[in-house]
Design an enzyme around this catalytic site. Structure first.
Site, PDB file in Angstrom:
ATOM      1  CG  LEU A   1      -2.061  -0.950   1.366  1.00 26.60           C
ATOM      2  CD1 LEU A   1      -2.775  -0.766   2.701  1.00 26.60           C
ATOM      3  CD2 LEU A   1      -3.033  -0.799   0.216  1.00 26.60           C
ATOM      4  CG  ASP A   2       0.214   4.415  -2.758  1.00 27.65           C
ATOM      5  OD1 ASP A   2       0.913   3.550  -3.310  1.00 27.65           O
ATOM      6  OD2 ASP A   2      -0.645   5.096  -3.347  1.00 27.65           O
ATOM      7  NE  ARG A   3       6.510   7.048   5.159  1.00 26.33           N
ATOM      8  CZ  ARG A   3       7.800   7.163   5.450  1.00 26.33           C
ATOM      9  NH1 ARG A   3       8.691   7.163   4.483  1.00 26.33           N
ATOM     10  NH2 ARG A   3       8.207   7.259   6.699  1.00 26.33           N
TER      11      ARG A   3
ATOM     12  CB  THR B   1      -2.875   4.011   1.398  1.00 30.02           C
ATOM     13  OG1 THR B   1      -2.804   4.831   0.233  1.00 30.02           O
ATOM     14  CG2 THR B   1      -4.214   3.286   1.407  1.00 30.02           C
TER      15      THR B   1
ATOM     16  NE  ARG C   1      -2.021   9.071  -3.873  1.00 30.16           N
ATOM     17  CZ  ARG C   1      -0.826   9.190  -3.321  1.00 30.16           C
ATOM     18  NH1 ARG C   1      -0.137   8.113  -2.951  1.00 30.16           N
ATOM     19  NH2 ARG C   1      -0.300  10.394  -3.134  1.00 30.16           N
TER      20      ARG C   1
END
Length: 213
Positions: free
Chosen positions: A54-56, A58, A157
């Site tokens: 997961l993105d940082r 998120t 995003r």
């Protein structure tokens, strides 16, 4: 201490907080934090194998393997599309259609750490597909449910932002300043257990995470 939702000898399902890295070995990397949490619980097997990310910015549900064999099985499930991820996101604006599918070609620029929608295939370009459904709208914001059919960097995003609908708090992709943290939550995770094959499904508790009522 990491919130562990489920654990057995093969897998760990946990809730990642915004700001933590989903892979790596640093102090703010979830594998490191998970291993520490397992030690504090008195467990002897503290091995943690990342299989997705997961993105940082998120938060939400993630699964990690606890053995190399489990990691291989989960990675195969991901490659075959048998690991499903669903999200809740708050958009700045409202989609023209209440539900639908987004299909784009994405290019990830590693130097800029940013993804772009492009109009033709070339080296480094990959197809990105998601489905969404509007849940509710409150003023200038819309809460949507999203299911990823592919897993590309910053996919949710950039796909919404390219249509003039950046996620609230996502300044990297065009959201206005002063709107707080990125409004993106990995709310549901479904995958086959690496040894039993049983379908494992986990969801976050319902809560008003984004202030959209």
């Amino acid at each position: 201490m990491v919130h562990i939702v489920y654990a057995d000898g093969q897998v760990i399902v946990c809730r990642k907080s915004a700001g933590w890295l989903s892979e790596g070995e640093g102090e703010q990397a979830l594998p490191t934090l998970l291993a520490r949490t397992l030690r504090e619980r008195g467990e002897t097997n503290t091995a943690v194998f990342p299989v997705h990310r997961l993105d940082r910015e998120t938060e939400g549900l993630m699964v990690y393997a606890r053995t190399s064999a489990a990691a291989a099985a989960l990675s195969a499930a991901i490659a075959e599309g048998r690991l499903q991820k669903e999200y809740l996101a708050v958009l700045c604006g409202t989609p023209t259609e209440p539900e639908g599918e987004m299909r784009d070609l994405l290019f990830y620029d590693r130097r800029r750490s940013k993804s772009y929608v492009v109009d033709r295939e070339r080296r480094g370009v990959r197809e990105a597909v998601l489905r969404y459904r509007v849940i509710r709208t409150e003023g200038a914001y819309t809460l949507v449910w999203v299911r990823l059919l592919t897993g590309r960097t910053h996919q949710i995003r950039v796909q919404f932002a390219s249509r003039g609908l950046p996620l609230r708090g996502d300044r990297r992709y065009g959201a206005p300043k002063g709107e707080g943290a990125l409004a993106l939550l990995a709310c549901r995770l479904c995958f086959p257990h690496p040894t039993t094959g049983e379908t494992m499904t986990f969801t976050c508790e319902e809560e008003d995470l984004f202030g959209v009522k």
